[in-house]
Design an enzyme around this catalytic site. Sequence first.
Site, PDB file in Angstrom:
ATOM      1  N   GLU A  91      -5.270   6.585  -7.218  1.00 25.93           N
ATOM      2  CA  GLU A  91      -5.288   5.704  -8.393  1.00 25.93           C
ATOM      3  C   GLU A  91      -6.594   5.905  -9.146  1.00 25.93           C
ATOM      4  OE1 GLU A  91      -4.463   1.657  -7.338  1.00 25.93           O
ATOM      5  OE2 GLU A  91      -2.601   2.158  -6.307  1.00 25.93           O
TER       6      GLU A  91
ATOM      7  N   ARG B 180       0.847  -1.185   0.000  1.00 21.21           N
ATOM      8  CA  ARG B 180       0.000   0.000   0.000  1.00 21.21           C
ATOM      9  C   ARG B 180       0.883   1.235   0.000  1.00 21.21           C
ATOM     10  NH1 ARG B 180      -2.957  -3.158  -1.451  1.00 21.21           N
ATOM     11  NH2 ARG B 180      -5.053  -3.724  -0.745  1.00 21.21           N
TER      12      ARG B 180
ATOM     13  N   HIS C 210      -0.745  -0.690 -10.609  1.00 21.60           N
ATOM     14  CA  HIS C 210      -1.409  -1.595  -9.669  1.00 21.60           C
ATOM     15  C   HIS C 210      -1.850  -2.898 -10.352  1.00 21.60           C
ATOM     16  CE1 HIS C 210      -3.621  -1.538  -5.561  1.00 21.60           C
ATOM     17  NE2 HIS C 210      -3.114  -2.725  -5.836  1.00 21.60           N
TER      18      HIS C 210
END
Length: 318
Positions: A266, A237, A285
Amino acid sequence: MLNCAVLDDYQGVAPSLADWPRLAPRVDVSFLSRHIGSEDALVEAIGHCEIVVVMRERTPFPAELFARLPRLRLLVTSGMRNASVDLAAAARHGVTVCGTSSASEPPAELTWALILGLARQVVPENNALRSGGPWQHTLGADLHGRRLGLLGLGKIGRQTARIGAAFGMEVMAWSPRLTPERAAEGGAVMAASKEELLESSDVVSVHLVLGDRTRGLIGEAELRRMRPTAYLVNTSRAAIVDQAALLRALREGWIAGAGADVFETEPLPASDPLRTAPNFLGLPHLGYVTRRNYEGYFGQAVEDIEAYLAGDPIRLLG
């Protein structure tokens, strides 16, 4: 007929990876491939839906959003944990929340894609080859015989440790609750402290769960403790690493480079300075984004919806 929205299908693959038609005629399913960042726009897009399927933490569901979706009755999330969903608020608003299984191998594999990409300068060398640039203009960093420092030794951390050992690396681990026995079971030596791990590792890889204890765990002081030849990789994270400090570390050369698959916002804004930071290898990601995982996510989402309609929900969260 009930309405269902599948959010954040970035690749536009959700319709083909599960048997959604078997929900007809009870459920009308729509797929949204573009991320909706505004809460007002999201409410407008899905306010008519009784069922919503979310992909990991791409679209958060805080308490205020549940309050604005009075028709919502079932929320399905990929994975069996989603920190961006307020489960207590869901319960207060009568929303059932279900999850799916999620394989842990893909994030570990991607961690090594970043480590190897950084160590052997894969992207700069490939860019040079494709553009007619210099032939062999970098020196790769060796992994064999070097130390891999793992911040966190859970399921993904242990898999990362095994691969590091296969490369001939010495594996050290630290986390707030790690014991020497658990470290040994995970194939690592426990560091006496976070500081020892940072100061002695050639590659530091983050595999911690984000929480009060770990938010901002790696800041300026910690980055300055790392070797100038070391690499930092974060596939966990973004908020575990102070992003401003990381940017400064890259610009001023405190460390040799960094790789990340996670960002505080994001999709990452086009103007974010990390996009052009020196010696930074970033990915959008992709840790869990594999065909096998997606087939599991969407296939089990269909199963969750069917079970809910039958009055016997499965894979309940909260």
